[in-house]
Design a protein around this motif. Sequence first.
Motif, PDB file in Angstrom:
ATOM      1  N   GLU A  23       0.826  -1.207   0.000  1.00 17.41           N
ATOM      2  CA  GLU A  23       0.000   0.000   0.000  1.00 17.41           C
ATOM      3  C   GLU A  23       0.864   1.263   0.000  1.00 17.41           C
ATOM      4  OE1 GLU A  23      -0.396  -2.537   2.135  1.00 17.41           O
ATOM      5  OE2 GLU A  23      -2.191  -3.431   1.221  1.00 17.41           O
ATOM      6  N   ARG A  24       1.923   1.253   0.802  1.00 11.86           N
ATOM      7  CA  ARG A  24       2.810   2.414   0.856  1.00 11.86           C
ATOM      8  C   ARG A  24       3.613   2.558  -0.443  1.00 11.86           C
ATOM      9  NH1 ARG A  24       4.014   5.019   5.432  1.00 11.86           N
ATOM     10  NH2 ARG A  24       6.249   5.133   4.991  1.00 11.86           N
ATOM     11  N   THR A  25       3.973   1.436  -1.037  1.00 11.82           N
ATOM     12  CA  THR A  25       4.666   1.491  -2.328  1.00 11.82           C
ATOM     13  C   THR A  25       3.793   2.147  -3.380  1.00 11.82           C
ATOM     14  OG1 THR A  25       6.015  -0.469  -1.844  1.00 11.82           O
ATOM     15  CG2 THR A  25       5.701   0.112  -4.169  1.00 11.82           C
ATOM     16  N   THR A  26       2.524   1.763  -3.431  1.00  9.38           N
ATOM     17  CA  THR A  26       1.594   2.348  -4.388  1.00  9.38           C
ATOM     18  C   THR A  26       1.447   3.849  -4.161  1.00  9.38           C
ATOM     19  OG1 THR A  26       0.353   0.277  -4.624  1.00  9.38           O
ATOM     20  CG2 THR A  26      -0.791   2.313  -5.223  1.00  9.38           C
ATOM     21  N   ALA A  27       1.286   4.248  -2.905  1.00 11.80           N
ATOM     22  CA  ALA A  27       1.143   5.671  -2.589  1.00 11.80           C
ATOM     23  C   ALA A  27       2.418   6.437  -2.927  1.00 11.80           C
ATOM     24  CB  ALA A  27       0.801   5.833  -1.106  1.00 11.80           C
ATOM     25  N   PHE A  28       3.565   5.829  -2.674  1.00  5.00           N
ATOM     26  CA  PHE A  28       4.858   6.459  -2.952  1.00  5.00           C
ATOM     27  C   PHE A  28       5.032   6.698  -4.452  1.00  5.00           C
ATOM     28  CE2 PHE A  28       9.295   5.527  -4.198  1.00  5.00           C
ATOM     29  CZ  PHE A  28       9.926   6.622  -3.632  1.00  5.00           C
ATOM     30  N   LEU A  29       4.758   5.685  -5.256  1.00  4.50           N
ATOM     31  CA  LEU A  29       4.881   5.834  -6.708  1.00  4.50           C
ATOM     32  C   LEU A  29       3.945   6.917  -7.234  1.00  4.50           C
ATOM     33  CD1 LEU A  29       5.110   2.082  -7.786  1.00  4.50           C
ATOM     34  CD2 LEU A  29       6.945   3.770  -7.889  1.00  4.50           C
ATOM     35  N   SER A  30       2.732   6.950  -6.716  1.00  9.00           N
ATOM     36  CA  SER A  30       1.764   7.965  -7.151  1.00  9.00           C
ATOM     37  C   SER A  30       2.233   9.367  -6.798  1.00  9.00           C
ATOM     38  CB  SER A  30       0.397   7.693  -6.520  1.00  9.00           C
ATOM     39  OG  SER A  30      -0.120   6.452  -6.950  1.00  9.00           O
ATOM     40  N   GLU A  31       2.792   9.535  -5.604  1.00 10.54           N
ATOM     41  CA  GLU A  31       3.264  10.846  -5.183  1.00 10.54           C
ATOM     42  C   GLU A  31       4.470  11.291  -6.002  1.00 10.54           C
ATOM     43  OE1 GLU A  31       3.698  14.429  -2.928  1.00 10.54           O
ATOM     44  OE2 GLU A  31       2.045  13.115  -3.515  1.00 10.54           O
ATOM     45  N   LEU A  32       5.388  10.370  -6.272  1.00 20.39           N
ATOM     46  CA  LEU A  32       6.536  10.708  -7.114  1.00 20.39           C
ATOM     47  C   LEU A  32       6.088  11.167  -8.497  1.00 20.39           C
ATOM     48  CD1 LEU A  32       9.464   8.136  -6.716  1.00 20.39           C
ATOM     49  CD2 LEU A  32       9.403  10.521  -6.003  1.00 20.39           C
ATOM     50  N   GLN A  39      13.128  14.510   4.758  1.00 21.88           N
ATOM     51  CA  GLN A  39      12.115  13.767   5.496  1.00 21.88           C
ATOM     52  C   GLN A  39      11.452  12.771   4.538  1.00 21.88           C
ATOM     53  OE1 GLN A  39      10.383  17.682   7.081  1.00 21.88           O
ATOM     54  NE2 GLN A  39       9.791  16.215   8.676  1.00 21.88           N
ATOM     55  N   PRO A  40      10.818  11.729   5.068  1.00 18.76           N
ATOM     56  CA  PRO A  40      10.162  10.750   4.193  1.00 18.76           C
ATOM     57  C   PRO A  40       9.107  11.402   3.299  1.00 18.76           C
ATOM     58  CG  PRO A  40      10.376   9.864   6.403  1.00 18.76           C
ATOM     59  CD  PRO A  40      10.766  11.315   6.488  1.00 18.76           C
ATOM     60  N   ILE A  41       9.113  11.050   2.046  1.00 20.07           N
ATOM     61  CA  ILE A  41       8.209  11.640   1.056  1.00 20.07           C
ATOM     62  C   ILE A  41       6.754  11.400   1.427  1.00 20.07           C
ATOM     63  CG2 ILE A  41       7.449  11.436  -1.363  1.00 20.07           C
ATOM     64  CD1 ILE A  41      10.459  10.930  -2.020  1.00 20.07           C
ATOM     65  N   LEU A  42       6.443  10.218   1.937  1.00 22.15           N
ATOM     66  CA  LEU A  42       5.049   9.916   2.269  1.00 22.15           C
ATOM     67  C   LEU A  42       4.571  10.663   3.514  1.00 22.15           C
ATOM     68  CD1 LEU A  42       4.627   6.105   1.497  1.00 22.15           C
ATOM     69  CD2 LEU A  42       3.745   8.066   0.220  1.00 22.15           C
ATOM     70  N   GLU A  43       5.492  11.182   4.306  1.00 19.35           N
ATOM     71  CA  GLU A  43       5.091  11.931   5.506  1.00 19.35           C
ATOM     72  C   GLU A  43       4.845  13.402   5.209  1.00 19.35           C
ATOM     73  OE1 GLU A  43       7.698  11.421   8.802  1.00 19.35           O
ATOM     74  OE2 GLU A  43       7.584   9.218   8.767  1.00 19.35           O
ATOM     75  N   VAL A  44       5.681  13.992   4.353  1.00 19.96           N
ATOM     76  CA  VAL A  44       5.589  15.452   4.140  1.00 19.96           C
ATOM     77  C   VAL A  44       5.214  15.823   2.711  1.00 19.96           C
ATOM     78  CG1 VAL A  44       7.247  15.889   5.976  1.00 19.96           C
ATOM     79  CG2 VAL A  44       8.068  15.679   3.609  1.00 19.96           C
ATOM     80  N   GLY A  45       5.164  14.844   1.811  1.00 19.53           N
ATOM     81  CA  GLY A  45       4.888  15.124   0.404  1.00 19.53           C
ATOM     82  C   GLY A  45       6.180  15.327  -0.363  1.00 19.53           C
ATOM     83  N   ALA A  46       6.157  15.022  -1.661  1.00 20.66           N
ATOM     84  CA  ALA A  46       7.357  15.106  -2.480  1.00 20.66           C
ATOM     85  C   ALA A  46       7.890  16.533  -2.574  1.00 20.66           C
ATOM     86  CB  ALA A  46       7.082  14.545  -3.875  1.00 20.66           C
ATOM     87  N   ALA A  47       6.998  17.516  -2.666  1.00 23.38           N
ATOM     88  CA  ALA A  47       7.441  18.904  -2.812  1.00 23.38           C
ATOM     89  C   ALA A  47       8.229  19.361  -1.597  1.00 23.38           C
ATOM     90  CB  ALA A  47       6.243  19.819  -3.057  1.00 23.38           C
TER      91      ALA A  47
END
Length: 305
Positions: free
Chosen positions: A42-51, A271-279
């Motif tokens: 689930e986190r992998t999917t969210a990570f790829l989408s955010e990237l 910081q982790p991308i999934l915690e703060v967002g890629a930007a």
Amino acid sequence: MQKPTTLVLNWHITEACNYRCRYCYAKWDESDCRRELIHNPERTTAFLSELHRFFRPDNKLNPLNSQMKWGSVRLNLAGGEPLLNTEKIPDIIGQAIGLGFEVSLITNGSHLSENLLSQLAHQLTWLGISIDSTNSAANREIGRIDRRGRLLNLDNLANNLAIARRLNPKLRIKLNTVVNQLNHEEDLAVLVQHIAPDKWKVLRMLPVVNHHLAVSDEQFAAFIARHRAFDVILCAEDNRDMHESYLMVDPHGRFFQNNPQVEGQGYLYSQPILEVGAAAAFAQMAFDPVRFRARYTQHTREHRA
């Protein structure tokens, strides 16, 4: 200078590897491989989408948009050895392509097989192979040997690459070689002719964590000069070329950059991308678009990968 057409993101998906190369820089400050992002679907999917959301070419809010232009985004899967996760890699690649990424893969070649290539070859744009020496003793001393004492069989590798090319005639092959104290006097012409890569990236050993096996300016230059017959495919990268010029994400989903100022410290992290967002995570990192463009601008008949 021509502008790059592809933005390349290097996701080091795992620190785990079946080799123990003495100068490997792919070692992070959170070494528990069970906590790596790829083990949580689930986190992998969210990570790829955010990237992809942040780096897609039409995102005008990406700060790089004012400094460079790109028409596509390539996700380069690296490690460690990414093919230790053969049960996860096909799904990750499929998800990435579904989002709109191009996908490439860097491997030490030890886990390539006809069965695996039948699943992956048609989905990849580049397949990179890391080989530093053809000398068995040198490879053992470098650490390019698994726990059972097995070295990479170059004839098997060449056969597997031929299979990959048949499965995907558009697939481009890249050879990566790290120049260090154990191979800087070697002539790899026969290897390059055997593999017949579309590109040969020759990197000077990067002393991120330590300086063991580092080479001098003269030794690196001599290695490059010895292989000038391959100028059309050879792209040399010194330590200066690598600094702040790669877009890199670690196995825990953080942007990172090399930190050469403090020996032994290794990296600077966001910081982790999934915690703060890629930007927000990207804003915490230094990145040099000029050095990036120098690598990925079209140099000869291929784009640098």
